[in-house]
Design an enzyme around this catalytic site. Sequence first.
Site, PDB file in Angstrom:
ATOM      1  N   LYS A  73       4.575   0.826   9.056  1.00  0.00           N
ATOM      2  CA  LYS A  73       4.648   2.111   8.367  1.00  0.00           C
ATOM      3  C   LYS A  73       3.990   3.225   9.176  1.00  0.00           C
ATOM      4  O   LYS A  73       4.469   4.344   9.208  1.00  0.00           O
ATOM      5  CB  LYS A  73       3.968   2.002   6.997  1.00  0.00           C
ATOM      6  CG  LYS A  73       4.867   1.409   5.938  1.00  0.00           C
ATOM      7  CD  LYS A  73       4.139   1.286   4.609  1.00  0.00           C
ATOM      8  CE  LYS A  73       3.190   0.120   4.639  1.00  0.00           C
ATOM      9  NZ  LYS A  73       2.487  -0.104   3.379  1.00  0.00           N
ATOM     10  N   ARG A  84       4.856 -12.533   9.720  1.00  0.00           N
ATOM     11  CA  ARG A  84       5.417 -11.207   9.637  1.00  0.00           C
ATOM     12  C   ARG A  84       6.789 -11.207  10.309  1.00  0.00           C
ATOM     13  O   ARG A  84       6.984 -11.859  11.329  1.00  0.00           O
ATOM     14  CB  ARG A  84       4.473 -10.293  10.406  1.00  0.00           C
ATOM     15  CG  ARG A  84       4.596  -8.849  10.210  1.00  0.00           C
ATOM     16  CD  ARG A  84       3.388  -8.180  10.847  1.00  0.00           C
ATOM     17  NE  ARG A  84       2.390  -7.946   9.817  1.00  0.00           N
ATOM     18  CZ  ARG A  84       2.401  -6.860   9.032  1.00  0.00           C
ATOM     19  NH1 ARG A  84       3.298  -5.930   9.190  1.00  0.00           N
ATOM     20  NH2 ARG A  84       1.494  -6.717   8.101  1.00  0.00           N
ATOM     21  N   GLU A  92       0.876  -1.168   0.000  1.00  0.00           N
ATOM     22  CA  GLU A  92       0.000   0.000   0.000  1.00  0.00           C
ATOM     23  C   GLU A  92       0.917   1.223   0.000  1.00  0.00           C
ATOM     24  O   GLU A  92       1.797   1.316   0.858  1.00  0.00           O
ATOM     25  CB  GLU A  92      -0.889  -0.012   1.248  1.00  0.00           C
ATOM     26  CG  GLU A  92      -1.880   1.109   1.242  1.00  0.00           C
ATOM     27  CD  GLU A  92      -2.756   1.167   2.492  1.00  0.00           C
ATOM     28  OE1 GLU A  92      -3.357   2.216   2.710  1.00  0.00           O
ATOM     29  OE2 GLU A  92      -2.818   0.166   3.236  1.00  0.00           O
TER      30      GLU A  92
HETATM   31  P1  ATP Z   1       2.652  -1.900   7.682  1.00  0.00           P
HETATM   32  O1  ATP Z   1       1.901  -2.241   8.925  1.00  0.00           O
HETATM   33  O2  ATP Z   1       4.081  -1.662   7.922  1.00  0.00           O
HETATM   34  O3  ATP Z   1       2.010  -0.819   6.882  1.00  0.00           O
HETATM   35  P2  ATP Z   1       1.474  -3.654   5.836  1.00  0.00           P
HETATM   36  O4  ATP Z   1       1.376  -5.117   5.857  1.00  0.00           O
HETATM   37  O5  ATP Z   1       0.224  -2.887   6.058  1.00  0.00           O
HETATM   38  O6  ATP Z   1       2.598  -3.225   6.814  1.00  0.00           O
HETATM   39  P3  ATP Z   1       1.662  -3.406   3.021  1.00  0.00           P
HETATM   40  O7  ATP Z   1       2.124  -2.270   2.215  1.00  0.00           O
HETATM   41  O8  ATP Z   1       0.227  -3.746   2.995  1.00  0.00           O
HETATM   42  O9  ATP Z   1       2.122  -3.137   4.515  1.00  0.00           O
HETATM   43  O10 ATP Z   1       2.547  -4.696   2.727  1.00  0.00           O
HETATM   44  C1  ATP Z   1       2.975  -5.142   1.487  1.00  0.00           C
HETATM   45  C2  ATP Z   1       3.376  -6.580   1.620  1.00  0.00           C
HETATM   46  O11 ATP Z   1       4.453  -6.704   2.528  1.00  0.00           O
HETATM   47  C3  ATP Z   1       2.241  -7.426   2.154  1.00  0.00           C
HETATM   48  O12 ATP Z   1       2.180  -8.622   1.429  1.00  0.00           O
HETATM   49  C4  ATP Z   1       2.620  -7.650   3.595  1.00  0.00           C
HETATM   50  O13 ATP Z   1       2.080  -8.841   4.065  1.00  0.00           O
HETATM   51  C5  ATP Z   1       4.151  -7.649   3.530  1.00  0.00           C
HETATM   52  N1  ATP Z   1       4.711  -7.232   4.811  1.00  0.00           N
HETATM   53  C6  ATP Z   1       4.474  -6.093   5.470  1.00  0.00           C
HETATM   54  N2  ATP Z   1       5.134  -6.059   6.632  1.00  0.00           N
HETATM   55  C7  ATP Z   1       5.828  -7.219   6.717  1.00  0.00           C
HETATM   56  C8  ATP Z   1       6.701  -7.796   7.693  1.00  0.00           C
HETATM   57  N3  ATP Z   1       6.987  -7.152   8.820  1.00  0.00           N
HETATM   58  N4  ATP Z   1       7.225  -9.002   7.422  1.00  0.00           N
HETATM   59  C9  ATP Z   1       6.932  -9.637   6.281  1.00  0.00           C
HETATM   60  N5  ATP Z   1       6.120  -9.164   5.339  1.00  0.00           N
HETATM   61  C10 ATP Z   1       5.561  -7.969   5.539  1.00  0.00           C
HETATM   62 MG    MG Z   2      -1.421  -2.693   4.885  1.00  0.00          MG
END
Ligand code: ATP
Ligand code: MG
Length: 552
Positions: free
Chosen positions: A267, A257, A33
């Site tokens: 983020k 994760r 995102e």
């Molecule tokens: P954040 O909470 O940091 O915004 P998010 O999962 O909402 O993380 P996205 O931009 O939706 O962030 O993530 C893009 C991809 O990266 C998704 O497939 C997500 O599952 C993966 N991802 C995000 N954070 C992690 C993590 N800490 N470890 C492994 N994969 C991750």
């Molecule tokens: Mg997300």
Amino acid sequence: MSEERSLNFIEEIIDEHLKAGKYQQIVTRFPPEPNGYLHIGHASSICLNFGLTKKYPGYTNLRFDDTNPTTEETEYVESIKNDVKWLGFEWKHELYASDYFDTLYEYAVTLIKKNRAYVDDSSSEEMASMKGTPTEPGKDSVYRNRSIEENLQLFEQMKNGAFADGTKTLRAKIDMAHMNMLMRDPVLYRIKHAHHHRTGDKWCIYPMYDFAHGQSDSIENITHSICTLEFVPHRELYDWFINELEIYPSHQYEFARRNINYTVTSKRKLLQLVNEKHVEGWDDPRMPTVSGLRRRGYTPDSIRDFCERIGIAKRENMIDVSLLEFCIREHLNKIALRRMVVFDPLRVIITNYPNETILLKTENNPEDPNGGTREMKFSNEILIERDDFMENPPKKYFRLSPGNKVRLKSAYIIQCDEVLKDAAGNVTALHCSYITNSKSGEDTSGIKVQGTLHWVNAADAVEVEVREYDRLFKVEDPTDEAGDFKEYLNPDSLKIVKGFAEPAILTDTNADRFQFLRKGYYCFDKESKPGQLVFNRTVTLKDAWAKEQKKG
Ligand code: ATP
Ligand code: MG
């Protein structure tokens, strides 16, 4: 290294799928995102998704999951593309969930026509209160039995902007008593009169994550849709949409994760650190972002190595940041130029050395046969590190002390003859003598010394700024503590010090990574400029990880 390790559970699944002929090739995607910069957790997801299609036939798409108009910005899109490329990966297609808004709208209409979706006028509070609990069924909304015609008409009006934000939603008609709470008539569309970074003002209704993500996978014929564990309960809904819409059957697989200690990987939290100016920006070298690690001096190889080593897991755990540090040390040991920099200088006058300057030749990196050599000036006045001298040393002190001998790296053996002090008794300089036939590489003195010191030639040392970074947080898991995570920021995470570097550093502007002997690994910061060199400490030389491993 990757050849040696056994397959991870996703590779096992893919192996079987390919062997059974279920797929000829696999298609994965990395779906960020665009609401912030990528962090080390994302790097692990990138390495997994792109790594799979390097290993197996197929390709990976970069898809921006940009269904939430209010948090997304073009700046983030650009930074994400840059980071993925920097990590060494190439996507097949650059795609945006927002490009599917028309298709998603049609899908919603299909569900309405099948009597599988309805327009609900309940407020979000009313919906929440009717949702039930895991042990108690929810209640049907009074709007649940609207006719298909009415729903079609209302949904179109929603799209056309007839209603205010929050006054209506489109919901799937599944089962308000379902065991899985996410199946209790989930919201598919909400009204949001907001400008979108790509679609502008075309839409005032936006699909929810669950009604965009799986369908986007399907539109792109993603074979293996990999996400993190919190989406396990969403899989049932993911499959429900695919069944009802009769679209390409992508499958969702979940892995844990990745979290690293002494930092935060979210983020939203990182954004707070940036907005509230606890750090300089997204690329502050203390940040666990890909851009922060890059500025700190991490190499793409070291991050890929780290992701490979941590592998993927089915259960969440905390990864020790010292493993990440171990990976960068491993790589920098091979590629970093060796340079000498004295941080807290003490003058050494070599009383028996002639009043002349000679050039010493020494290798740039003993670990790299193609690293070449450099020249260093040596004269009768040099600088050593103040804490490499002790006037009254304890036993087994192998550095310099009165009457004691040490080797100056790549130069001569010297002996301390006299300590010079100011009126207050502070040591101001040392008088030393050198052993004439002890030059490194041609030493015939037969003298064995235990200590080797780094040094710089006083006359041409270059003053530089050095930024010494430490952990961003004082505790392993700042989000697991009482109170706000920001209360646990380490107030000493940045120390700026002066250094005196050998002048080779001035001509090294094409090289960007160094080992300052006996100090650590350093790189030029982006703020460095001619005449005002600035270095970031990437990592110290001390290896806590290797020690831990030996203990275990
Ligand atoms: P954040 O909470 O940091 O915004 P998010 O999962 O909402 O993380 P996205 O931009 O939706 O962030 O993530 C893009 C991809 O990266 C998704 O497939 C997500 O599952 C993966 N991802 C995000 N954070 C992690 C993590 N800490 N470890 C492994 N994969 C991750
Ligand atoms: Mg997300």
